[in-house]
Design an enzyme around this catalytic site. Structure first.
Site, PDB file in Angstrom:
ATOM      1  CE  LYS A 191      -1.853   2.876   2.302  1.00  0.00           C
ATOM      2  NZ  LYS A 191      -1.553   4.282   1.930  1.00  0.00           N
ATOM      3  N   GLY A 244       6.589   4.822   8.716  1.00  0.00           N
ATOM      4  CA  GLY A 244       5.786   6.038   8.781  1.00  0.00           C
ATOM      5  C   GLY A 244       5.847   6.651  10.169  1.00  0.00           C
ATOM      6  CB  SER A 245       3.719   9.138  11.811  1.00  0.00           C
ATOM      7  OG  SER A 245       2.442   8.534  11.792  1.00  0.00           O
ATOM      8  N   GLY A 249       1.994   3.991  13.570  1.00  0.00           N
ATOM      9  CA  GLY A 249       2.602   2.739  14.046  1.00  0.00           C
ATOM     10  C   GLY A 249       1.825   2.152  15.219  1.00  0.00           C
ATOM     11  CD  GLU A 266      12.479   3.559   9.175  1.00  0.00           C
ATOM     12  OE1 GLU A 266      12.401   4.512   9.992  1.00  0.00           O
ATOM     13  OE2 GLU A 266      12.566   3.701   7.960  1.00  0.00           O
ATOM     14  CB  CYS A 300      12.552   8.298   9.376  1.00  0.00           C
ATOM     15  SG  CYS A 300      13.583   7.229   8.371  1.00  0.00           S
TER      16      CYS A 300
HETATM   17  P1  NAI Z   1       1.597   8.293   8.208  1.00  0.00           P
HETATM   18  O1  NAI Z   1       2.386   7.459   9.159  1.00  0.00           O
HETATM   19  O2  NAI Z   1       0.182   8.555   8.601  1.00  0.00           O
HETATM   20  O3  NAI Z   1       1.588   7.589   6.766  1.00  0.00           O
HETATM   21  C1  NAI Z   1       2.494   6.608   6.356  1.00  0.00           C
HETATM   22  C2  NAI Z   1       1.745   5.475   5.663  1.00  0.00           C
HETATM   23  O4  NAI Z   1       0.800   4.911   6.578  1.00  0.00           O
HETATM   24  C3  NAI Z   1       0.933   5.923   4.439  1.00  0.00           C
HETATM   25  O5  NAI Z   1       0.957   4.909   3.462  1.00  0.00           O
HETATM   26  C4  NAI Z   1      -0.470   6.046   5.006  1.00  0.00           C
HETATM   27  O6  NAI Z   1      -1.469   5.897   4.045  1.00  0.00           O
HETATM   28  C5  NAI Z   1      -0.498   4.907   5.998  1.00  0.00           C
HETATM   29  N1  NAI Z   1      -1.490   5.036   7.067  1.00  0.00           N
HETATM   30  C6  NAI Z   1      -1.972   6.176   7.636  1.00  0.00           C
HETATM   31  N2  NAI Z   1      -2.879   5.880   8.577  1.00  0.00           N
HETATM   32  C7  NAI Z   1      -2.983   4.545   8.630  1.00  0.00           C
HETATM   33  C8  NAI Z   1      -3.747   3.627   9.409  1.00  0.00           C
HETATM   34  N3  NAI Z   1      -4.612   4.049  10.339  1.00  0.00           N
HETATM   35  N4  NAI Z   1      -3.583   2.311   9.203  1.00  0.00           N
HETATM   36  C9  NAI Z   1      -2.725   1.850   8.282  1.00  0.00           C
HETATM   37  N5  NAI Z   1      -1.983   2.665   7.507  1.00  0.00           N
HETATM   38  C10 NAI Z   1      -2.105   3.988   7.671  1.00  0.00           C
HETATM   39  O7  NAI Z   1       2.377   9.639   7.982  1.00  0.00           O
HETATM   40  P2  NAI Z   1       1.928  10.973   7.191  1.00  0.00           P
HETATM   41  O8  NAI Z   1       0.516  11.308   7.554  1.00  0.00           O
HETATM   42  O9  NAI Z   1       2.235  10.794   5.761  1.00  0.00           O
HETATM   43  O10 NAI Z   1       2.920  12.065   7.803  1.00  0.00           O
HETATM   44  C11 NAI Z   1       2.723  12.613   9.087  1.00  0.00           C
HETATM   45  C12 NAI Z   1       4.029  12.686   9.837  1.00  0.00           C
HETATM   46  O11 NAI Z   1       4.530  11.381  10.044  1.00  0.00           O
HETATM   47  C13 NAI Z   1       5.158  13.409   9.143  1.00  0.00           C
HETATM   48  O12 NAI Z   1       5.111  14.775   9.335  1.00  0.00           O
HETATM   49  C14 NAI Z   1       6.368  12.799   9.789  1.00  0.00           C
HETATM   50  O13 NAI Z   1       6.616  13.413  11.020  1.00  0.00           O
HETATM   51  C15 NAI Z   1       5.949  11.369  10.032  1.00  0.00           C
HETATM   52  N6  NAI Z   1       6.441  10.474   8.962  1.00  0.00           N
HETATM   53  C16 NAI Z   1       7.556   9.743   9.184  1.00  0.00           C
HETATM   54  C17 NAI Z   1       8.070   8.943   8.194  1.00  0.00           C
HETATM   55  C18 NAI Z   1       9.277   8.124   8.402  1.00  0.00           C
HETATM   56  O14 NAI Z   1       9.956   7.770   7.450  1.00  0.00           O
HETATM   57  N7  NAI Z   1       9.595   7.748   9.619  1.00  0.00           N
HETATM   58  C19 NAI Z   1       7.480   8.884   6.853  1.00  0.00           C
HETATM   59  C20 NAI Z   1       6.253   9.660   6.738  1.00  0.00           C
HETATM   60  C21 NAI Z   1       5.806  10.428   7.763  1.00  0.00           C
END
Ligand code: NAI
Ligand code: MG
Length: 498
Positions: A191, A244-245, A249, A266, A300
Site C-alpha cells: 500500500k 511512517g509516523s 505505528g 520503522e 526519518c
Molecule cells: P503516516 O504514518 O500517517 O503515513 C504513512 C503510511 O501509513 C501511508 O501509506 C499512510 O497511508 C499509511 N497510514 C496512515 N494511517 C494509517 C492507518 N490508520 N492504518 C494503516 N496505515 C495507515 O504519515 P503521514 O501522515 O504521511 O505524515 C505525518 C508525519 O509522520 C510526518 O510529518 C512525519 O513526522 C511522520 N512520517 C515519518 C516517516 C518516516 O519515514 N519515519 C514517513 C512519513 C511520515
C-alpha cells in the site's frame, strides 16, 4: 522553470493522461468502488494522474490473491529461481532508472539530483536481496535428549506480507519491502502512500515484466484510514512491515491484535547530531546542514537536534545557517535545485505551524523561518532551510518530529551531559557525532540509545547494514541479515531414529 516542469510532466512515459489502476493477481484493475484520487506534483500543484483508490474490498481481493500465490506455484520456486527474478528486476530498474527517479521527483518533490544520487542504492538493494535469496538456511543443532533424536531448523517464509510505506522515498521504500519478500519466498500486498503512489505502480509493472508470477506482488493505492487500516487488520495477513509516523505505528499494532500478526515498524525520530569543538569545521558544517536539509528534512533519521559545544556554538550555528541560505530551493526537475518542496499542503501547514511554535517559544531564526513566497513558489509547498538557535531541550521544536528542513540548535558543555540530553527523547533512530577524538567517538557510540550512530558522516546507508529504531522509533530492522529474519519463520524439526 514552470515550463520545464510542464514539459516533463507531459512527456514522462508513465503519465499518459489515463487513470492509473491497481495491481491485483497480476491484472491491472480499477477500484471495486470505481473511485480514484489525484496524485499531485507538490512543486506546481498540478495533477499528475488519477489513481485507483483502493479500500477494504480491494485489500480483501489482493490478500486473497497473495494467499493463493503463496500456497500455489510460488512456494515451489527454488531460491535460485527467486534470485534470477530479482536480478532481472534489478536490470529492468537499472534500465529505467531515469524514468523511475523522475517519477519520484514529480510525485513527491525531491530534487532530481538527489534521486539520481540514490540510483545506486535502489539497484544495489535489489541485487543484495537477490544474493540473499540463495543464502537462507536453517541449522542442525545438537540436543542432549537420551537416545537418538536428530534436531534441525528450517527457515520458512512468513507468508503474506502487508507493506505500508510512506512518501518520502517512494522507489527505495517499495524496494525495501518487496526485495526481502521475494528473497524469502513471501508474497506481498503493498500500500503506497496516497501522497506519492506512482513510482510503486511503475515498479510493479517492471516486476511483472521481470517474471514475478501473478499474485506474488499486489499494489493497492489508497488512503491510510481505509486501505492501510484494512491491510493492518486483515486476518489472513501474516506480517505487516510499516514505515511512517509513530502515531500510525501505534494504530498498526492495535490493528494487528486480531490475528497477532507479526509487525515491524520503522518510525520517526528526533535524532541528535553532536558537534565537538575539535571537529573538522568545514566538513562538519555541510554534514550537519545536510543531515537535516536533504530531502527538505523529510527523512526519518534526520539529525534535527543539533547539539554544538558551547565554545564554538555561535560561530558554528552561524555557518550552518549561511550554508542553508546558499542552497537553491525550487522545482526539483531543475538539475541545479538542491532543495525541493514539501510533499503536500498538509505537510506545509504542519511544518509552518512548527516554525510559528518555535518563534513563540523564543527560539531565534538565524535563517529561513517562513514559507517561501512569490513567483513559482506560490504554486508549490516550499520552506527554506531554517536554523533555530537558542533552543532549549524542553521546547516543542526540540521534542517533536517536524519533518521539514528545520534545525534546532542547542549548546552543550560536557560529554556526559550531552549523552544524557541526547537520550532525553522518546525516539531513538539516528544520531551523529562530529569529532577528531576517537575516544569521544567511542563513548558516544556506546552511550547513545539509537539504532544508528554516524561518526563524522551522516545518513550513510547500505543494503547489508541493519537500520532501525530504539524506543518509539520502532522495532525490527531493515537491510542486512536481520531484515531477512523479519520475513522468515523458524521451524524446529525432531527426527527420532529407530
Ligand atoms: P503516516 O504514518 O500517517 O503515513 C504513512 C503510511 O501509513 C501511508 O501509506 C499512510 O497511508 C499509511 N497510514 C496512515 N494511517 C494509517 C492507518 N490508520 N492504518 C494503516 N496505515 C495507515 O504519515 P503521514 O501522515 O504521511 O505524515 C505525518 C508525519 O509522520 C510526518 O510529518 C512525519 O513526522 C511522520 N512520517 C515519518 C516517516 C518516516 O519515514 N519515519 C514517513 C512519513 C511520515
Ligand atoms: Mg504526489
Amino acid at each position: 522553470m514552470a515550463m520545464t516542469a510542464d514539459r516533463i510532466h507531459q512527456t514522462h512515459p508513465f503519465l499518459d493522461g489515463r487513470p492509473k489502476r491497481m495491481l491485483i493477481d497480476g491484472k491491472w484493475v480499477e477500484a471495486a468502488s470505481g473511485k480514484t484520487f489525484d496524485s499531485i506534483n507538490p512543486a506546481t500543484g498540478e495533477v499528475l494522474a488519477q489513481v485507483a483508490e483502493g479500500d477494504a474490498e480491494d485489500i480483501r481481493r489482493a490478500v486473497a490473491a497473495a494467499r493463493r500465490a503463496f500456497d500455489g506455484s510460488w512456494s515451489k520456486w527454488k531460491p535460485y529461481e527467486r534470485q534470477q527474478v530479482l536480478l532481472k528486476l534489478a536490470d529492468l530498474v537499472e534500465q529505467h532508472i531515469d524514468d523511475l527517479t523522475m517519477l519520484d521527483t514529480l510525485d513527491m518533490g525531491a530534487p532530481i539530483t538527489r534521486m539520481r544520487g540514490g540510483r545506486r542504492r535502489a539497484i544495489g538493494m535489489l541485487r543484495y536481496y537477490a544474493g540473499m535469496a540463495t543464502s537462507i538456511h536453517g541449522e542442525t543443532i545438537e540436543n542432549s535428549l537420551p537416545g537418538e533424536i536428530f534436531s534441525y531448523t528450517l527457515k520458512e517464509p512468513v507468508g503474506v506480507v502487508g507493506a505500508i510505506i510512506p512518501w518520502n522515498g517512494p522507489l527505495t521504500a517499495a524496494i525495501w519491502k518487496v526485495g526481502p519478500a521475494l528473497a524469502t519466498g513471501c508474497t506481498i500486498v503493498l500500500k503506497p502512500a496516497e501522497e506519492a503512489p506512482l513510482t510503486a505502480l511503475r515498479f510493479a509493472e517492471l516486476a511483472l515484466e521481470a517474471g514475478v508470477p501473478e499474485g506474488v506482488i499486489n499494489v493497492v493505492p489508497g488512503y491510510g484510514e481505509t486501505a492501510g487500516a484494512a491491510l493492518a487488520a486483515h486476518m489472513d495477513v501474516d506480517k505487516v512491515a510499516f514505515t511512517g509516523s509513530h502515531l500510525t505505528g501505534q494504530k498498526i499494532i492495535q490493528a494487528s491484535a486480531g490475528n497477532l500478526k507479526r509487525v515491524s515498524l520503522e518510525l520517526g525520530g528526533k535524532s541528535p547530531d553532536i558537534v565537538f569543538a575539535d571537529a573538522d569545521m568545514e566538513s562538519t558544517v555541510s554534514g550537519a546542514a545536510m543531515a537535516v536539509f536533504s530531502n527538505s528534512g523529510q527523512i526519518c533519521s534526520a539529525g534535527t537536534r543539533l547539539f554544538v559545544e558551547r565554545k564554538v556554538y555561535e560561530e558554528f550555528v552561524g555557518r550552518v545557517a549561511e550554508f542553508g541560505k546558499k542552497l537553491k530551493v525550487g522545482n526539483g526537475v531543475d538539475p541545479e535545485v538542491q532543495i525541493g518542496p514539501l510533499v503536500s499542503e498538509q505537510q506545509l501547514d504542519r511544518v509552518t505551524g512548527y516554525l510559528d511554535i518555535g518563534k513563540r517559544e523564543g527560539a531565534r531564526a538565524m535563517s529561513g523561518g517562513e514559507r517561501l513566497k512569490g513567483a513559482e513558489y506560490d504554486r508549490g509547498y516550499f520552506v527554506p532551510p531554517t536554523v533555530f538557535a537558542d533552543v532549549r531541550d524542553d521546547m516543542k521544536i526540540a521534542q517533536e518530529e517536524i519533518f521539514g528542513p528545520v534545525i534546532s540548535a542547542i549548546p552543550f558543555t560536557d560529554l556526559d551531559e550531552v549523552i544524557g540530553r541526547a537520550n532525553a527523547t522518546l525516539f531513538g533512530l539516528g544520531s551523529g557525532v562530529w569529532t577528531r577524538d576517537v575516544s569521544k567517538a567511542h563513548r558516544l557510540a556506546k552511550g547513545i540509545r539509537a539504532g544508528s550512530v554516524w561518526v563524522n558522516c551522516y545518513q550513510a546507508m547500505d543494503p547489508a547494514v541493519p537500520f532501525g529504531g530504539y524506543k518509539m522509533s520502532g522495532y525490527g530492522r531493515e537491510s542486512g541479515l536481520q531484515q531477512l529474519e523479519e520475513y522468515l519463520n523458524v521451524k524446529a524439526v525432531w527426527i527420532k531414529t529407530a
